[in-house]
Structures are given as structure tokens and as C-alpha cells.
Design an enzyme around this catalytic site. Structure first.
Site, PDB file in Angstrom:
ATOM      1  CD  GLU A 144      -3.020  -0.987   0.379  1.00  0.00           C
ATOM      2  OE1 GLU A 144      -3.313   0.136  -0.060  1.00  0.00           O
ATOM      3  OE2 GLU A 144      -3.635  -2.020   0.056  1.00  0.00           O
ATOM      4  CB  CYS A 188      -1.890   7.392   0.969  1.00  0.00           C
ATOM      5  SG  CYS A 188      -3.367   6.728   1.734  1.00  0.00           S
TER       6      CYS A 188
HETATM    7  P1  NAD Z   1       7.920   5.315   4.943  1.00  0.00           P
HETATM    8  O1  NAD Z   1       8.027   4.544   3.696  1.00  0.00           O
HETATM    9  O2  NAD Z   1       9.000   6.280   5.272  1.00  0.00           O
HETATM   10  O3  NAD Z   1       7.823   4.336   6.213  1.00  0.00           O
HETATM   11  C1  NAD Z   1       6.807   3.377   6.340  1.00  0.00           C
HETATM   12  C2  NAD Z   1       7.238   2.324   7.327  1.00  0.00           C
HETATM   13  O4  NAD Z   1       8.319   1.584   6.761  1.00  0.00           O
HETATM   14  C3  NAD Z   1       7.747   2.858   8.658  1.00  0.00           C
HETATM   15  O5  NAD Z   1       7.289   2.040   9.690  1.00  0.00           O
HETATM   16  C4  NAD Z   1       9.248   2.739   8.512  1.00  0.00           C
HETATM   17  O6  NAD Z   1       9.951   2.612   9.728  1.00  0.00           O
HETATM   18  C5  NAD Z   1       9.362   1.479   7.712  1.00  0.00           C
HETATM   19  N1  NAD Z   1      10.621   1.319   6.991  1.00  0.00           N
HETATM   20  C6  NAD Z   1      11.460   2.299   6.571  1.00  0.00           C
HETATM   21  N2  NAD Z   1      12.502   1.744   5.910  1.00  0.00           N
HETATM   22  C7  NAD Z   1      12.313   0.412   5.921  1.00  0.00           C
HETATM   23  C8  NAD Z   1      13.044  -0.693   5.402  1.00  0.00           C
HETATM   24  N3  NAD Z   1      14.186  -0.525   4.731  1.00  0.00           N
HETATM   25  N4  NAD Z   1      12.547  -1.932   5.584  1.00  0.00           N
HETATM   26  C9  NAD Z   1      11.377  -2.120   6.232  1.00  0.00           C
HETATM   27  N5  NAD Z   1      10.653  -1.121   6.760  1.00  0.00           N
HETATM   28  C10 NAD Z   1      11.114   0.131   6.603  1.00  0.00           C
HETATM   29  O7  NAD Z   1       6.500   6.028   4.894  1.00  0.00           O
HETATM   30  P2  NAD Z   1       5.867   7.050   5.925  1.00  0.00           P
HETATM   31  O8  NAD Z   1       6.566   8.356   5.786  1.00  0.00           O
HETATM   32  O9  NAD Z   1       5.766   6.446   7.268  1.00  0.00           O
HETATM   33  O10 NAD Z   1       4.371   7.167   5.373  1.00  0.00           O
HETATM   34  C11 NAD Z   1       4.009   8.032   4.345  1.00  0.00           C
HETATM   35  C12 NAD Z   1       3.888   7.271   3.034  1.00  0.00           C
HETATM   36  O11 NAD Z   1       2.946   6.228   3.180  1.00  0.00           O
HETATM   37  C13 NAD Z   1       3.360   8.139   1.909  1.00  0.00           C
HETATM   38  O12 NAD Z   1       4.029   7.838   0.717  1.00  0.00           O
HETATM   39  C14 NAD Z   1       1.894   7.737   1.825  1.00  0.00           C
HETATM   40  O13 NAD Z   1       1.315   7.971   0.569  1.00  0.00           O
HETATM   41  C15 NAD Z   1       1.984   6.280   2.128  1.00  0.00           C
HETATM   42  N6  NAD Z   1       0.701   5.751   2.608  1.00  0.00           N
HETATM   43  C16 NAD Z   1       0.005   4.916   1.786  1.00  0.00           C
HETATM   44  C17 NAD Z   1      -1.253   4.447   2.189  1.00  0.00           C
HETATM   45  C18 NAD Z   1      -2.071   3.537   1.298  1.00  0.00           C
HETATM   46  O14 NAD Z   1      -3.092   3.039   1.738  1.00  0.00           O
HETATM   47  N7  NAD Z   1      -1.667   3.289   0.059  1.00  0.00           N
HETATM   48  C19 NAD Z   1      -1.770   4.817   3.438  1.00  0.00           C
HETATM   49  C20 NAD Z   1      -1.027   5.667   4.237  1.00  0.00           C
HETATM   50  C21 NAD Z   1       0.212   6.129   3.818  1.00  0.00           C
END
Ligand code: NAD
Length: 500
Positions: free
Chosen positions: A244, A278
Site C-alpha cells: 500500500e 496517501c
Molecule cells: P515510509 O516509507 O518512510 O515508512 C513506512 C514504514 O516503513 C515505517 O514504519 C518505517 O519505519 C518502515 N521502513 C522504513 N525503511 C524500511 C526498510 N528498509 N525496511 C522495512 N521497513 C522500513 O512512509 P511514511 O513516511 O511512514 O508514510 C508516508 C507514506 O505512506 C506516503 O508515501 C503515503 O502515501 C503512504 N501511505 C500509503 C497508504 C495507502 O493506503 N496506500 C496509506 C497511508 C500512507
């Protein structure tokens, strides 16, 4: 976010601090779980998974209902925590919780109907078999969540994974570990005997350790860039993934649209949660016949919204590093001939960004092609709805879209390449529990919510039982020339006739 090592403790425990994004004050300190910790948690979850699976749908639904009422009773406290950790107004936090509870209830109520054993008709050549299919839990599911909707988003995976019979190990965002821990503690109060839902905290390395642990699937919600890293880590063990990811959603306004309602939806869709959604509306395409009138409505409505004060409708930008991206998108657009009808680069002050409306932005500018994740909107005039659809579909993302139109709404929606489209309302498709939510292209794949969201955390199990010996021995060396001739004849009759 700062990371520290507590050298006074008997064994060295690495921790990280969580800051209130509005004030910078430290609001919590949490352990950084390493690979060893994560493996231990996942291992304990496997034992709990067996207990949870054996409860069956009805047994699990009772616990999920109890968890739902725990969350509902603690919603004030939970909303405060969301506000403190990621900055959204309390009333928005409570709305988020309300929506998440609707989905949790749907998952518990519908899991058996969607996943339970059902008979499947056999075919002419297999008529001697009874056939069933059922959808079984994967065991332990790892959920990695973002901070922007720290309840609604992870629960989209967690509720459905649990209802499907899995135990869950949840890694909340490093910006909202308190919210994640609160949710797991609420679950533990309802089912203290078994660690069915556990939380691990930390940064990217902790998420990476979860991807490489003994989980049956990773449900990831976050940015598309991180999604690729998650997929790469999961590839090592062929661990399946639900992705997602980000979006660059558009809102389309047709010539016959209710302009006041469209402007209201664009303002809420683009500015609420300070644009950190998102499915946020980041681009608006408006029919030339109503462009000026719509813009006037939009600017007037957006001028009423302010960030920064205690009672503001929008809070701070949660991640300090996001400010540079928001600034770059605005500056780049202005440098390339865009005009700010509201806000602009002056709109950025410390962690707060005031609503910004940009027009005349080139279609290849970052403000149109990349996720901004701030309270900004680009508004573009289109000659007709064909052009609107073409521009909406041009991007790499395909998460959601909104269409405002009286006559042609469905026709326009059907032509948009996105996981969901809402007509004459913003984001309705994400709030109806029976509908799937997810994206295509750079927005990811797989679905949360609805029947698809339940199936996502299972594997399909097909079983047959021979009811009587085969009239024709097909899968046996006893199949002779006579049987081959009959099969040949059947194929000719059943499939060989030419149809016009
Ligand atoms: P992010 O990608 O920075 O982090 C998401 C999660 O991944 C966090 O828990 C983070 O610690 C973890 N993470 C980071 N690096 C990792 C790695 N190498 N391996 C495994 N896990 C890792 O995103 P964010 O800033 O927390 O959230 C915002 C983003 O999420 C935006 O792009 C938004 O559009 C998206 N989002 C999508 C949806 C959807 O339903 N499609 C919903 C909410 C947010």
C-alpha cells in the site's frame, strides 16, 4: 527523532525519542528492536497463531469485538496520543478512529462468509469428485505501518489479518510508536493469555528485520521508495507482500458539477491532515467552462483554513525532512511559470505550511508528478473530460481519484486508472468497509478492506473427495484407446464447434 544508547542499563538498550512535531518536545522514548528481538517476537507469535487459528471464526470474532470496544472506550486517550505524536487535530484523530472501528467490525462479521469452506461445482470430466475451497491463515503476518493515519492505516491490515486467523507482529512508524503500542496493549487486555498481536519498535532496520523473519506475509503501508526495499528484503525468503504505497491523486471537475461541493471536497481532500494523506487530492483538473468560477470558490474556501494555532483545522508537517520536499515542489513550480493564488513559499514557517494553491503549473513539474505530502493543490484548466482523464492517467501512481460531475460521473470514473474512485464525494471508497482499498502502478498492489482484504492474508486451499469411481479412467495408466476416443469426441463436442 534522536537515537540514544542507555549506558546505565545493565545491558545496552538502544532507544529512540519521539517528538511532538508542533513543539519539538520529547513525547516518548522507545526501544530499537534488533534482528534478534524481532525473531524472538515472531517465534512467540507462531505459538499464539495456532491458538488463535483454532478458535475459529466465531471465537475470534468475540475477541475482535472486545478489542473494538476497548479501542472505542479509550478513544479520547488514543486521539490525544495521535495528536501528540504526529500532530493532527484531535477531532480528525477521533474521526480516524471511528473509521478504523467500522472496518474492524466488518472484518470480524464477514470473515467466515468470505473465507469459510464452500463447495465448488465440478466439471463434466471430473463429475465424480466433490470439491471445496477455503481460505486458511498464513500463520504470522508482519505489518509495517506509516504515521499519517497511525490507526486507520495499520488496522486496515491488522484487523483483516487477525479476522482471517493470523497472529500479527506490528512495526509502527518511528513517528507513532506510542499509538501502535496502545493498540496492541488494548488487544492484550482482551486476550492476555496469548501474544496474538505484538508490537516491535524501531527504525528502518527493525522493519527490515521483520521482512527477513519467519513471517508468512508482510503487509506494508508507506512510501513507494520504501516499498521497493521491503520487497527486496522479502524476496530473500519468497515472503509475499502487500504493498500500500504512495499516491498523487487527482480531482476532476466537469462543466455541470456542483462547484461549491467540488471546492469543499478539494479543500478537505487537499488540506486536511496538512495534506499528509496517501489519497490526498494533490492535483485538480477543471473543465474550462467552469474553471474561473471553481477557482474563486476554491480559493475562498481554502483561505479559511490555517495551520499553526492550537485550534487550527490543520496541524504541522510531521516529518521535518518533508518540509524540504514541499518547499522544492512549490519553488520549482513558481520558477517554471506557475502562480500561487494562495500561499506559496512564504507559506512555510517552521513546521507549518499554510494552504497553497498553484495554477499554470507545467504537467511535468514535480508538483504534478511527485507526491508532495503537504497542503498544496495544483489546479489545471482542461478543454474537456477526455483531456482530464488523459492527464490524470499520465502519472506513475494509481491510488485513488475523485470526480465531480452530474451527468457523466460514472463514465469519467470508469476511465481512470486507479484502485478506487469516488464520484461527487472525496475518498468515500476508502471508508466503505465492504470495498477494497489499494492501488496500481507505483501505488502498489494487493488490497486491504472488504473481501479482498480478508483473502489477502490467507492462502487458498482446494480439496477434492472422489464420490464414486471415475466413469472414464483419465489419470491412470488404465486409460486405453477407447477412453482416448471418448475424450476426443467430448472435446470436439464441448469445445470444438465454431462459434460466430
Ligand atoms: P515510509 O516509507 O518512510 O515508512 C513506512 C514504514 O516503513 C515505517 O514504519 C518505517 O519505519 C518502515 N521502513 C522504513 N525503511 C524500511 C526498510 N528498509 N525496511 C522495512 N521497513 C522500513 O512512509 P511514511 O513516511 O511512514 O508514510 C508516508 C507514506 O505512506 C506516503 O508515501 C503515503 O502515501 C503512504 N501511505 C500509503 C497508504 C495507502 O493506503 N496506500 C496509506 C497511508 C500512507
Amino acid at each position: 527523532m534522536s537515537v540514544s544508547t542507555d549506558s546505565c542499563a545493565p545491558s545496552v538498550v538502544e532507544t529512540f525519542d519521539v517528538h511532538d512535531p508542533a513543539t519539538g518536545a520529547v513525547v516518548g522514548t522507545y526501544p530499537v528492536h534488533d534482528r534478534h528481538d524481532v525473531d524472538a517476537v515472531v517465534s512467540s507469535a507462531h505459538a499464539a497463531a495456532a491458538w488463535w487459528r483454532d478458535l475459529g471464526f466465531a471465537g475470534r470474532a468475540r475477541y475482535l469485538d472486545a478489542w473494538r470496544s476497548e479501542i472505542a472506550s479509550g478513544r479520547d486517550q488514543l486521539a490525544q496520543l495521535i495528536h501528540r505524536e504526529m500532530g493532527k487535530p484531535i477531532s480528525d484523530a477521533k474521526l480516524e478512529i471511528a473509521m478504523a472501528l467500522e472496518h474492524l467490525r466488518w472484518a470480524a462479521r464477514n470473515a467466515e462468509k468470505v473465507l469459510g469452506r464452500r463447495t465448488v461445482p465440478s466439471s463434466l470430466l471430473t463429475v465424480n469428485h466433490a470439491a471445496t475451497v477455503e481460505y486458511l491463515p498464513l500463520g504470522v503476518v508482519g505489518v509495517i505501518g506509516p504515521w499519517n493515519y497511525p490507526v486507520f492505516t495499520p488496522l486496515g491490515s491488522i484487523s483483516f489479518a487477525l479476522a482471517a486467523g493470523n497472529a500479527v507482529v506490528f512495526k509502527p512508524s518511528e513517528y507513532t510508536p506510542g499509538v501502535g503500542s496502545w493498540l496492541a496493549e488494548a488487544f492484550t487486555r482482551t486476550a492476555p493469555a496469548e501474544p496474538v498481536l505484538q508490537v516491535i519498535t524501531g527504525l528502518a532496520d527493525t522493519g527490515n528485520a521483520l521482512c527477513r523473519s519467519d513471517v508468512g506475509k508482510i503487509g506494508f503501508t508507506g512510501s513507494s521508495a520504501t516499498g521497493k526495499l521491503v520487497m527486496a528484503a522479502c524476496a530473500e525468503n519468497l515472503t509475499p507482500v502487500l504493498m500500500e504505497c504512495g499516491g498523487k491523486d487527482a480531482l476532476i471537475v466537469d462543466a455541470d458539477a456542483d462547484l461549491e461541493a467540488a471546492a469543499d471536497a478539494a479543500v478537505w481532500g487537499g488540506l486536511s491532515n496538512a495534506g499528509q494523506t496517501c489519497l490526498a487530492v494533490e492535483r485538480v483538473y477543471v473543465h474550462t467552462a467552469v474553471y474561473e468560477k471553481f477557482l474563486a470558490e476554491l480559493v475562498a474556501a481554502a483561505s479559511e483554513i490555517h495551520a499553526g494555532a492550537a485550534d487550527s483545522q490543520i496541524g504541522p508537517i510531521t516529518m521535518p525532512k518533508q518540509l524540504a520536499i514541499v518547499r522544492h515542489h512549490i519553488e520549482d513550480a513558481l520558477a517554471r511559470g506557475a502562480r500561487a493564488l494562495l500561499g506559496g513559499t512564504d507559506a512555510i514557517d517552521r513546521q507549518f505550511v499554510q494552504p497553497t494553491i498553484l495554477v499554470d503549473v507545467p504537467e511535468d513539474a514535480a508538483a504534478v508528478t511527485e507526491e508532495t505530502f503537504g497542503p498544496t493543490l495544483t489546479v489545471t484548466k482542461v478543454r474537456d473530460m477526455d483531456e482530464a482523464v488523459e492527464l490524470v492517467n499520465r502519472g506513475t501512481y494509481g491510488l485513488g481519484a475523485t470526480v465531480f460531475a452530474r451527468r457523466r460521473g460514472r463514465d469519467i470514473a470508469d476511465r481512470i486508472r486507479a484502485g478506487g474512485t469516488s464520484i461527487n464525494a472525496f475518498v468515500a471508497h476508502a471508508t466503505i468497509p465492504g470495498l477494497p482499498l489499494g492501488g496500481v502502478g507505483a501505488s502498489g498492489f494487493g488490497r486491504v478492506h472488504g473481501p479482498d482484504g480478508l483473502v489477502e492474508f490467507t492462502y487458498a486451499k482446494a480439496t477434492t473427495r472422489q464420490r464414486f469411481p471415475a466413469p472414464l479412467p483419465l489419470t491412470s495408466f488404465r486409460r486405453d484407446h477407447r477412453v482416448d476416443t471418448i475424450v476426443d469426441l467430448l472435446v470436439a463436442v464441448l469445445h470444438g464447434r465454431k462459434r460466430r
